[in-house]
Design a protein around this motif. Sequence first.
Motif, short mmCIF file in Angstrom:
data_model
loop_
_atom_site.label_atom_id
_atom_site.label_comp_id
_atom_site.label_asym_id
_atom_site.label_seq_id
_atom_site.Cartn_x
_atom_site.Cartn_y
_atom_site.Cartn_z
N VAL A 16 64.10 -39.52 -30.01
CA VAL A 16 63.69 -39.19 -31.38
C VAL A 16 64.09 -37.75 -31.69
O VAL A 16 64.58 -37.45 -32.79
CB VAL A 16 62.16 -39.38 -31.55
CG1 VAL A 16 61.68 -38.79 -32.86
CG2 VAL A 16 61.80 -40.85 -31.50
N ALA A 25 55.61 -39.05 -33.24
CA ALA A 25 56.32 -39.33 -31.98
C ALA A 25 56.68 -38.04 -31.27
O ALA A 25 56.69 -37.97 -30.04
CB ALA A 25 57.58 -40.14 -32.28
N LEU A 54 67.36 -40.48 -37.97
CA LEU A 54 66.15 -41.30 -37.86
C LEU A 54 66.15 -42.33 -38.98
O LEU A 54 66.52 -42.04 -40.12
CB LEU A 54 64.90 -40.44 -37.97
CG LEU A 54 64.53 -39.61 -36.73
CD1 LEU A 54 63.27 -38.81 -37.03
CD2 LEU A 54 64.32 -40.48 -35.52
N GLY A 107 60.87 -43.74 -39.58
CA GLY A 107 60.98 -42.48 -38.86
C GLY A 107 61.52 -41.39 -39.76
O GLY A 107 62.53 -41.59 -40.44
N SER A 135 66.86 -36.76 -34.51
CA SER A 135 66.44 -35.84 -35.58
C SER A 135 67.47 -34.75 -35.79
O SER A 135 67.73 -34.33 -36.92
CB SER A 135 65.09 -35.19 -35.24
OG SER A 135 64.09 -36.15 -35.07
N GLY A 138 59.63 -39.20 -26.47
CA GLY A 138 60.14 -38.54 -27.67
C GLY A 138 61.50 -37.88 -27.51
O GLY A 138 61.95 -37.18 -28.41
#
Length: 234
Positions: free
Chosen positions: A29, A3, A38, A43, A33, A26
């Motif tokens: 995400v 991703a 995630l 993920g 992170s 992204g």
Amino acid sequence: VKAVDGVSFEVPRCTTVGIVGESGCGKSVTSLSLMQLLQRPQGQTVGGEIRLNMGDGKAYNIVNTPTSEMMKIRGNRVSMIFQEPMTSLNPVFRCGYQIDEVINLHEPGLHKDKVRERSIEMLKLVGIANAEGVYSMYPHELSGGMRQRAAFLRTALCDSDILLLDEPLSALDGVIKESIKDRIRTIAEQYNLTTIIVTHDPEEALTLSNRVMIINEGQIAQFGRPEEIIQRPE
């Protein structure tokens, strides 16, 4: 599927970095992170480092930091407003209780009347007119914009070094959006915060940030100061 692939950037102290891009590129995400949030196993971070400078020559690599240590970092060093205001607040507790909770956590021993007074004060600060009424309401009784402001408030009260704002203005109308933008700037400057703002609105990123990163299909398309991006868009 990767991703996010090879997104590398720095967030200097006391600056605001805007991460901007279309839906699905992204952005969220990347921000999840940074907090090790995630959802595994779907993920996960499979390579690279996410380094958090703790001062005194010490740094954590968030990718492999144990959960017990992350619990100390989240809320204390790094706080986050999540993208969906409808699920950011617990539906079974009144809004006032949820704001009081943050104040009690960071200022233990403060009298409950003082805590309530400060919560109502903060609700007024983010432009909620009927602050005392909203204090006693449940989240389902508020509009999306009011919930978003309450969620922003809880994060701002955490007294963290880094604020992660994932689409903080998405549920707000134009007038309130401008007001909250001013609040974000004021709070960031007043408390010397390091801020990361994730948004799909380029104008929002360019007006609120010292540096802007544009993500396209999981990779950096451009990174630089707002004036550079306006003058030489890639």
